[in-house]
Design an enzyme around this catalytic site. Structure first.
Site, PDB file in Angstrom:
ATOM      1  N   GLY A  13      30.610  20.651  18.325  1.00 52.59           N
ATOM      2  CA  GLY A  13      31.547  20.302  17.287  1.00 52.59           C
ATOM      3  C   GLY A  13      31.923  21.482  16.697  1.00 52.59           C
ATOM      4  NE  ARG A  74      30.732  16.823  21.711  1.00 56.41           N
ATOM      5  CZ  ARG A  74      30.184  17.230  20.683  1.00 56.41           C
ATOM      6  NH1 ARG A  74      29.210  18.123  20.575  1.00 56.41           N
ATOM      7  NH2 ARG A  74      30.792  16.832  19.486  1.00 56.41           N
ATOM      8  CG  ASP A 105      21.167  20.502  18.678  1.00 52.23           C
ATOM      9  OD1 ASP A 105      22.418  20.496  18.854  1.00 52.23           O
ATOM     10  OD2 ASP A 105      20.579  19.650  18.362  1.00 52.23           O
ATOM     11  CB  THR A 128      26.434  22.613  13.703  1.00 55.49           C
ATOM     12  OG1 THR A 128      26.013  21.180  13.120  1.00 55.49           O
ATOM     13  CG2 THR A 128      25.004  23.484  13.349  1.00 55.49           C
ATOM     14  CG  ASP A 130      25.536  17.871  11.818  1.00 53.72           C
ATOM     15  OD1 ASP A 130      26.425  17.383  11.255  1.00 53.72           O
ATOM     16  OD2 ASP A 130      25.457  17.284  12.941  1.00 53.72           O
ATOM     17  CG  ASP A 132      21.411  19.809  13.390  1.00 58.06           C
ATOM     18  OD1 ASP A 132      22.125  20.850  13.328  1.00 58.06           O
ATOM     19  OD2 ASP A 132      21.828  18.894  14.082  1.00 58.06           O
ATOM     20  NE  ARG A 174      25.020  13.659  17.090  1.00 58.45           N
ATOM     21  CZ  ARG A 174      25.983  14.279  18.002  1.00 58.45           C
ATOM     22  NH1 ARG A 174      26.925  13.597  18.644  1.00 58.45           N
ATOM     23  NH2 ARG A 174      26.070  15.536  17.875  1.00 58.45           N
TER      24      ARG A 174
HETATM   25  O1  F6P Z   1      29.083  18.443  14.694  1.00 53.19           O
HETATM   26  C1  F6P Z   1      28.114  17.612  14.450  1.00 53.19           C
HETATM   27  C2  F6P Z   1      28.657  16.236  14.212  1.00 53.19           C
HETATM   28  O2  F6P Z   1      29.385  16.581  13.060  1.00 53.19           O
HETATM   29  C3  F6P Z   1      27.630  15.142  13.800  1.00 53.19           C
HETATM   30  O3  F6P Z   1      27.146  15.011  12.698  1.00 53.19           O
HETATM   31  C4  F6P Z   1      28.632  14.069  14.427  1.00 53.19           C
HETATM   32  O4  F6P Z   1      27.819  12.736  14.804  1.00 53.19           O
HETATM   33  C5  F6P Z   1      29.090  14.689  15.529  1.00 53.19           C
HETATM   34  O5  F6P Z   1      29.666  15.804  15.075  1.00 53.19           O
HETATM   35  C6  F6P Z   1      30.385  13.829  15.884  1.00 53.19           C
HETATM   36  O6  F6P Z   1      31.003  14.708  16.949  1.00 53.19           O
HETATM   37  P1  F6P Z   1      32.516  14.299  17.890  1.00 53.19           P
HETATM   38  O7  F6P Z   1      32.744  12.869  17.388  1.00 53.19           O
HETATM   39  O8  F6P Z   1      33.321  15.283  17.623  1.00 53.19           O
HETATM   40  O9  F6P Z   1      31.923  14.312  19.220  1.00 53.19           O
END
Ligand code: F6P
Length: 326
Positions: A13, A74, A105, A128, A130, A132, A174
């Site tokens: 992300g 990804r 991560d 990120t 998050d 995290d 998430r």
């Molecule tokens: O970058 C992490 C994050 O923001 C999470 O909190 C979220 O669940 C996820 O990305 C969503 O990512 P995508 O919808 O782009 O796969």
């Protein structure tokens, strides 16, 4: 090892500050007379040999831009041994000595595997929203995202007050509640629901009843995406509505707008420092670490610990939030 060529990629992300970190990596390479290669679309770009030479001029005008100039992806192919072999062949054929990975991560897990299987030195920069990752108090983009969320909820509050409404606002996270907890305190949320701490729906209803009794005519509940109180924020709102019909309830999901925008001053400074540190660490011979920050000082944490360790929620913030709700 004498490092002559470094490749840099962004993966997972995107987050505000990735471009700023990229700029810093490229310019630190130039400062040290190291060639820098930009890899497009993360690990998929390594497999497809989607490489371009980057010099100090290639990264002009991006310090303040959200997203990532290198694109992100990804990669499914990278999960296979075959895909990784191809990636390594391209690294070898292009005489790339080391890799800088800007991501979260999942990206670091990919980097670690590459390092283990083919002995490619890898340095991670935590990008990120998050926040995290273990080994850093701040990841790139987190501060910007907090400010974005705060601005958005401030606006929601205007209409919540005008209509005596109860709003459930879902924010990203998430698996982690950092965005929800900090933005929740900043906007004066009645309740903050996070994956790390679940007190159940009854507790939430009690809190809402108490606030109504105390004269509150509107409220905001901030809900992290990964919270388990309901199967999702809409179901949660429905369940509360059933037991608590006095309020008109609305749901607002902030979504991907939280990942965009120009990085904050904090994120720009941190990204620049981390970019410099990543390249300098590779020159010093580190091979499998993540750059982090703790009490203002830059640190290095083994990638393995950064991924596996948990970034703990600050329990003081939970207490502060509870006191504010009286
Ligand atoms: O970058 C992490 C994050 O923001 C999470 O909190 C979220 O669940 C996820 O990305 C969503 O990512 P995508 O919808 O782009 O796969």
């Amino acid at each position: 090892m004498n490092i002559k060529k470094i490749a840099v990629l962004t993966s997972g992300g995107d987050s505000p500050g990735m471009n700023t970190a990229l700029r810093a990596v490229v310019r630190t390479c130039a400062y040290n007379k190291i060639e820098c290669i930009g890899v497009s679309r993360g690990f998929q770009g390594l497999i497809n040999e989607d490489f371009k030479k980057l010099n100090t001029r290639s990264v002009r005008g991006i310090i303040n831009r959200g997203g990532t100039m290198l694109y992100s992806a990804r990669s499914k192919d990278f999960r296979t041994k075959e895909g990784r072999k191809k990636a390594f062949q391209n690294i070898k054929n292009n005489n790339i000595d080391a890799l800088v990975i800007i991501g979260g991560d999942g990206s670091f897990t990919g980097g670690m595997i590459l390092q283990k299987e083919f002995n490619v030195p890898v340095l991670g920069i935590p990008g990120t929203i998050d926040n995290d990752l273990f080994g850093t108090t701040h990841t790139l983009g987190y501060d910007t995202a907090l400010n974005t969320v705060m601005d958005a909820i401030d606006k929601i509050r205007d209409t919540a007050i005008s209509h005596d409404r109860l709003f459930f606002v879902e924010v990203m996270g998430r698996d982690a509640g950092h965005i929800a907890l900090n933005s929740g305190i900043a906007i004066g949320a009645q309740e903050i629901l996070i994956p790390e701490e679940s007190n159940g729906i009854e507790e939430l209803i009690l809190s809402l009843k108490k606030s109504k009794k105390a004269g509150k005519t509107s409220s905001i509940v901030v809900v992290a995406e990964g919270d388990k109180t309901g199967s999702n924020v809409f179901e949660l709102a429905k369940n509360v509505e059933k037991k608590f019909p006095d309020y008109e309830i609305k749901v607002s999901v902030l979504g991907h707008m939280q990942r965009g925008g120009s990085p904050s001053c904090f994120d720009r400074v941190l990204a620049t420092r981390m970019g410099v540190k990543a390249v300098e660490s590779l020159i010093e011979g580190y091979c499998c670490e993540m750059v982090g920050v703790d009490e203002g000082k830059l640190t290095l944490t083994p990638l393995k610990s950064a991924i596996k360790g948990t970034s703990k929620i600050n329990s003081e913030l939970l207490r502060v939030s509870e006191i504010m709700n009286t």
